[in-house]
Design an enzyme around this catalytic site. Sequence first.
Site, PDB file in Angstrom:
ATOM      1  N   THR A 203       0.854  -1.188   0.000  1.00 42.59           N
ATOM      2  CA  THR A 203       0.000   0.000   0.000  1.00 42.59           C
ATOM      3  C   THR A 203       0.894   1.243   0.000  1.00 42.59           C
ATOM      4  OG1 THR A 203      -0.251  -0.120   2.407  1.00 42.59           O
ATOM      5  CG2 THR A 203      -1.968  -1.149   1.091  1.00 42.59           C
TER       6      THR A 203
ATOM      7  N   ALA B 261      -6.177   4.368  10.489  1.00 44.89           N
ATOM      8  CA  ALA B 261      -6.994   3.179  10.176  1.00 44.89           C
ATOM      9  C   ALA B 261      -7.289   3.006   8.685  1.00 44.89           C
ATOM     10  CB  ALA B 261      -8.303   3.142  10.968  1.00 44.89           C
ATOM     11  N   ALA B 262      -6.658   3.827   7.831  1.00 51.31           N
ATOM     12  CA  ALA B 262      -6.855   3.616   6.385  1.00 51.31           C
ATOM     13  C   ALA B 262      -6.336   2.232   5.986  1.00 51.31           C
ATOM     14  CB  ALA B 262      -6.150   4.716   5.593  1.00 51.31           C
ATOM     15  N   GLY B 263      -5.184   1.862   6.544  1.00 51.78           N
ATOM     16  CA  GLY B 263      -4.628   0.535   6.248  1.00 51.78           C
ATOM     17  C   GLY B 263      -5.526  -0.581   6.773  1.00 51.78           C
ATOM     18  N   ASP B 264      -6.151  -0.342   7.914  1.00 50.79           N
ATOM     19  CA  ASP B 264      -7.060  -1.351   8.477  1.00 50.79           C
ATOM     20  C   ASP B 264      -8.317  -1.490   7.609  1.00 50.79           C
ATOM     21  OD1 ASP B 264      -5.287  -1.649  10.613  1.00 50.79           O
ATOM     22  OD2 ASP B 264      -6.229   0.003  11.703  1.00 50.79           O
TER      23      ASP B 264
HETATM   24  O1  RIB Z   1      -4.025   1.344  12.452  1.00 52.43           O
HETATM   25  C1  RIB Z   1      -4.529   2.313  13.314  1.00 52.43           C
HETATM   26  C2  RIB Z   1      -4.462   1.841  14.727  1.00 52.43           C
HETATM   27  O2  RIB Z   1      -3.117   1.702  15.122  1.00 52.43           O
HETATM   28  C3  RIB Z   1      -5.068   2.787  15.741  1.00 52.43           C
HETATM   29  O3  RIB Z   1      -6.444   2.589  15.912  1.00 52.43           O
HETATM   30  C4  RIB Z   1      -4.239   2.534  16.991  1.00 52.43           C
HETATM   31  O4  RIB Z   1      -4.956   1.893  18.004  1.00 52.43           O
HETATM   32  C5  RIB Z   1      -3.057   1.711  16.528  1.00 52.43           C
HETATM   33  O5  RIB Z   1      -3.171   0.410  16.924  1.00 52.43           O
END
Ligand code: RIB
Length: 306
Positions: free
Chosen positions: A221, A250-253
Amino acid sequence: MGVRVAVVGSLNMDLVGRGPRIPRPGETIIGGEFRTVPGGKGANQAVAAARLGGRVSMVGRVGDDAFGAELLDTLDADGVDRTHVKTTPGVPTGVALIMVDEQGQNSILVASGANMRLSPADVDAAQEVIAGADVLLLQLENPLETVIRAAEVARAHEVTVILNPAPARPLPASLLSLVDVLVPNESETEVLTGLPVGSTEEAEVAARSLADQGVGTVILTLGSRGALLLQEGGSQLFPTFEVTPVDTTAAGDAFMGGLGVALAEGKPLAEAIRWGNAAGALATTIMGAQPSLPTREALEELLASA
Ligand code: RIB
């Protein structure tokens, strides 16, 4: 009913401060608003997959404190099965201290707390959930031996293993060889390979060196540049969707949730990466980790508009 997604990972309460810029070491600056927001890479990926239509089970640990209770409630609100999220007496829930600047870039310090108590035995206790999943989503905010055990269980049951190697750390070949799809960002790729990823050509060389370490498919990414897919025989760059970012947390999540659900649904890899890109782009348009994760409706609307 939805495809089945298992997530073995972290849960954090994010303490988020926003300011004109991120302070340098030793510097104090006056920022703006402060918020507590449910986060943690594992929980974010679980919620992302659930909002996109997956039937999600999470394996993790929180402390027996108010943050832990709140994080469990947020999993419930998104319909994530948390039978295997255990409460750990005498240990604090994971906390992430996050600073966000005006461009939406962030710096994050994680105090892992209960996340570091998640053990291979916890994974064994949740074996049924992993074995019954279509895909397993993993990250690196828990002990490495726990991540490896989860990948072993998934591999033994022919469950697709998708690893987001975040936060970055060098990984043993024994783990990489259990991974079907590896999803690092730029800085994680540099740590994993020791190679620069400044240009797309450099990124391709770095991704190829990861593939040489035994990973089936590498998806790098690249933030606003999109995602680079490297498979046997070639690479392809998938541009991202144009949005105005306010917070990249959290874009990667979100990308992992989109990719995971799409692959579990049997979509071709190219389409699954579009799902990841769309989910990641949408997540940057709203402040905070879990509040920013898109619904399936929003994602399909963005896909249809492009
Ligand atoms: O990927 C974002 C996350 O990284 C955040 O929510 C934070 O908790 C860290 O774990």
